[in-house]
Design a protein around this motif. Structure first.
Motif, mmCIF file in Angstrom:
data_model
loop_
_atom_site.group_PDB
_atom_site.id
_atom_site.type_symbol
_atom_site.label_atom_id
_atom_site.label_comp_id
_atom_site.label_asym_id
_atom_site.label_seq_id
_atom_site.Cartn_x
_atom_site.Cartn_y
_atom_site.Cartn_z
ATOM 1 N N GLY A 115 -3.188 -2.730 4.780
ATOM 2 C CA GLY A 115 -2.668 -2.228 6.043
ATOM 3 C C GLY A 115 -3.791 -1.761 6.936
ATOM 4 N N SER A 116 -3.556 -0.685 7.665
ATOM 5 C CA SER A 116 -4.556 -0.112 8.558
ATOM 6 C C SER A 116 -4.574 1.396 8.356
ATOM 7 N N PRO A 117 -5.593 2.092 8.903
ATOM 8 C CA PRO A 117 -5.598 3.560 8.763
ATOM 9 C C PRO A 117 -4.358 4.219 9.367
ATOM 10 N N TRP A 118 -3.728 3.558 10.328
ATOM 11 C CA TRP A 118 -2.541 4.112 10.984
ATOM 12 C C TRP A 118 -1.262 3.740 10.235
ATOM 13 N N HIS A 119 -1.309 2.621 9.527
ATOM 14 C CA HIS A 119 -0.151 2.171 8.751
ATOM 15 C C HIS A 119 -0.627 1.621 7.402
ATOM 16 N N PRO A 120 -1.087 2.519 6.516
ATOM 17 C CA PRO A 120 -1.613 2.053 5.226
ATOM 18 C C PRO A 120 -0.511 1.488 4.333
ATOM 19 N N ARG A 121 -0.931 0.597 3.464
ATOM 20 C CA ARG A 121 -0.024 0.025 2.461
ATOM 21 C C ARG A 121 -0.500 0.487 1.085
ATOM 22 N N PHE A 122 0.442 0.814 0.194
ATOM 23 C CA PHE A 122 0.098 1.475 -1.060
ATOM 24 C C PHE A 122 0.423 0.613 -2.288
ATOM 25 N N ARG A 177 7.590 8.311 -0.595
ATOM 26 C CA ARG A 177 7.364 6.859 -0.641
ATOM 27 C C ARG A 177 8.119 6.219 -1.792
ATOM 28 N N LEU A 178 8.130 6.877 -2.959
ATOM 29 C CA LEU A 178 8.858 6.285 -4.086
ATOM 30 C C LEU A 178 10.366 6.350 -3.847
ATOM 31 N N PHE A 179 10.848 7.427 -3.248
ATOM 32 C CA PHE A 179 12.258 7.495 -2.886
ATOM 33 C C PHE A 179 12.640 6.321 -1.975
ATOM 34 N N LEU A 180 11.821 6.070 -0.961
ATOM 35 C CA LEU A 180 12.130 4.999 -0.018
ATOM 36 C C LEU A 180 12.083 3.639 -0.696
ATOM 37 N N ALA A 181 11.125 3.448 -1.598
ATOM 38 C CA ALA A 181 11.052 2.186 -2.340
ATOM 39 C C ALA A 181 12.284 2.011 -3.218
ATOM 40 N N CYS A 182 12.719 3.089 -3.863
ATOM 41 C CA CYS A 182 13.925 3.028 -4.693
ATOM 42 C C CYS A 182 15.150 2.728 -3.835
ATOM 43 N N THR A 213 -7.637 10.052 -0.897
ATOM 44 C CA THR A 213 -6.917 11.267 -1.266
ATOM 45 C C THR A 213 -6.261 11.948 -0.074
ATOM 46 N N ILE A 214 -6.967 11.997 1.058
ATOM 47 C CA ILE A 214 -6.502 12.781 2.206
ATOM 48 C C ILE A 214 -5.587 11.988 3.137
ATOM 49 N N LEU A 215 -5.937 10.740 3.434
ATOM 50 C CA LEU A 215 -5.173 9.973 4.421
ATOM 51 C C LEU A 215 -3.683 9.867 4.094
ATOM 52 N N PRO A 216 -3.294 9.609 2.827
ATOM 53 C CA PRO A 216 -1.857 9.510 2.546
ATOM 54 C C PRO A 216 -1.069 10.756 2.921
ATOM 55 N N SER A 217 -1.695 11.930 2.787
ATOM 56 C CA SER A 217 -0.995 13.171 3.123
ATOM 57 C C SER A 217 -0.857 13.354 4.629
ATOM 58 N N LEU A 218 -1.657 12.624 5.406
ATOM 59 C CA LEU A 218 -1.598 12.710 6.869
ATOM 60 C C LEU A 218 -0.735 11.613 7.476
ATOM 61 N N THR A 219 -0.339 10.666 6.658
ATOM 62 C CA THR A 219 0.453 9.536 7.140
ATOM 63 C C THR A 219 1.933 9.910 7.183
ATOM 64 N N ARG A 220 2.568 9.620 8.292
ATOM 65 C CA ARG A 220 3.992 9.956 8.447
ATOM 66 C C ARG A 220 4.835 9.065 7.536
ATOM 67 N N VAL A 221 5.665 9.704 6.733
ATOM 68 C CA VAL A 221 6.589 8.996 5.847
ATOM 69 C C VAL A 221 7.992 9.511 6.130
ATOM 70 N N LEU A 222 8.932 8.614 6.331
ATOM 71 C CA LEU A 222 10.307 9.021 6.595
ATOM 72 C C LEU A 222 10.861 9.811 5.413
ATOM 73 N N SER A 223 11.695 10.798 5.705
ATOM 74 C CA SER A 223 12.328 11.597 4.652
ATOM 75 C C SER A 223 13.719 11.043 4.376
ATOM 76 N N PRO A 224 13.957 10.525 3.179
ATOM 77 C CA PRO A 224 15.294 10.018 2.860
ATOM 78 C C PRO A 224 16.302 11.156 2.772
ATOM 79 N N LEU A 225 17.559 10.856 2.985
ATOM 80 C CA LEU A 225 18.612 11.852 2.880
ATOM 81 C C LEU A 225 18.881 12.125 1.401
ATOM 82 N N LEU A 226 18.713 13.382 0.985
ATOM 83 C CA LEU A 226 18.862 13.756 -0.415
ATOM 84 C C LEU A 226 19.973 14.789 -0.565
ATOM 85 N N LYS A 227 20.596 14.807 -1.737
ATOM 86 C CA LYS A 227 21.642 15.775 -2.040
ATOM 87 C C LYS A 227 21.147 16.716 -3.132
#
Length: 332
Positions: free
Chosen positions: A301-308, A76-81, A18-32
């Protein structure tokens, strides 16, 4: 893709999930951003990843309590899309797009009227593009309720619901116990601050029976929903709100292909959110995983780079290669 989820050895804990995903850096896609003016003079904001072409499906996301386009699961879903060339956007609940909404009311767990407005807007501008929807946590409960209310009139063609608190009263009680109180405390403080911010800009005393000082004493969801959420949104107290807004009774009435994903160890929920066979429409596929936490589902993945697991599973369901995936009720 298999619908079996298995966490790595280092992410077996529900709280790590529950907590680790919120602490993992995820790139922010450009949104309009697109602002929708509402009939009651309020507004909601839609953030678009891209504009749909031809008959391309549109993926509409609904975030959880006090979430936004900046929430880790949304990004994460934005980036996957983006990587797969899908069109996607997020519907922000009132007051969640970085700016307070104009009215005393906000949003709540059963607020399907704003959902319908967003969907009608999409249909008006893109009549030939099917709409798929993904709802997370509170947004998943709202999506479930909308699908069950609308039945065959739903403007959504396929849907995925993740970690939804489908029985609100039971979930509120769970968050008052043990380590789950940490999550409650964090979220309640966000809600308290939002109400206080509104009090500084508009008169709320005729809508809610508490002062700014008393709001700080509303430290549970049950108390906050009874004194704030229910009166602001026309409910006769917290019990009436929880009864009318809970998504569980609406599962049986869904007529569009829908996937519901839960984790049995979700620290926000109890087994009361788990539907029995008689509560599921034939159009609902239900996945109950032993582990996964709340909006977690780290599969490697790893705690530093988890895979979902979630993004792959969501897109696999929305864009199936076989119709057989639509009606499997799995206990994983």
């Amino acid at each position: 893709m298999s619908s079996v989820f298995s966490p790595p050895w280092w992410a077996k804990s529900a709280h790590i999930q529950t907590i680790l995903p919120s602490l993992t850096r995820v790139l922010s896609p450009l949104l309009k951003r697109e602002r929708l003016e509402l009939p009651d003079q309020d507004f909601i904001d839609l953030d678009w990843l891209s504009t749909p072409i031809d008959n391309q499906p549109i993926i509409l996301m609904f975030h959880g309590l006090e979430g936004s386009a900046d929430s880790h699961y949304i990004k994460r879903l934005f980036l996957a899309c983006q990587s797969m060339g899908h069109c996607a956007l997020i519907h922000h609940h009132r007051g969640c797009s970085g700016e307070l909404n104009r009215l005393p009311r906000g949003y709540h767990s059963g607020d399907t009227e704003d959902v319908q407005i967003s969907l009608q807007h999409l249909k008006q501008h893109f009549p030939n593009n099917p709409i798929f929807a993904v709802g997370y946590s509170l947004g998943g409960n709202v999506l479930t309720k909308y699908l069950g209310e609308q039945k065959e009139n739903s403007l959504i063609e396929r849907a995925v619901v993740v970690s939804a608190p489908l029985q609100l009263a039971a979930c509120a009680k769970k968050l008052e116990k043990g380590f789950s109180k940490i999550y409650q405390s964090y979220l309640i403080k966000l809600l308290q601050q939002k109400v206080i911010d509104k009090m500084e800009k508009m008169a709320l005393d005729k809508y809610i029976p508490v002062t700014k000082h008393q709001i700080k004493n509303l430290t549970t969801f049950h108390g906050f929903d009874h004194q704030i959420t229910a009166p602001l949104h026309g409910f006769n107290g917290v019990d009436d709100y929880y009864r009318q807004a809970s998504g569980l009774p609406f599962l049986a009435h869904i007529t569009k292909p829908t996937l519901v994903i839960h984790a049995k160890d979700d620290p926000f929920m109890t087994e009361d959110v788990i539907p029995g066979p008689a509560q599921l429409s034939p159009h609902v596929s239900y996945e109950l995983h032993k582990q996964g936490g709340h909006l977690g589902f780290i599969e490697g993945g790893s705690p530093w780079h988890p895979r979902f697991y979630l993004e792959r599973r969501i897109l696999d369901f929305l864009f199936p290669t076989s119709p057989s995936t639509e009606t499997d009720n799995n206990q994983c």
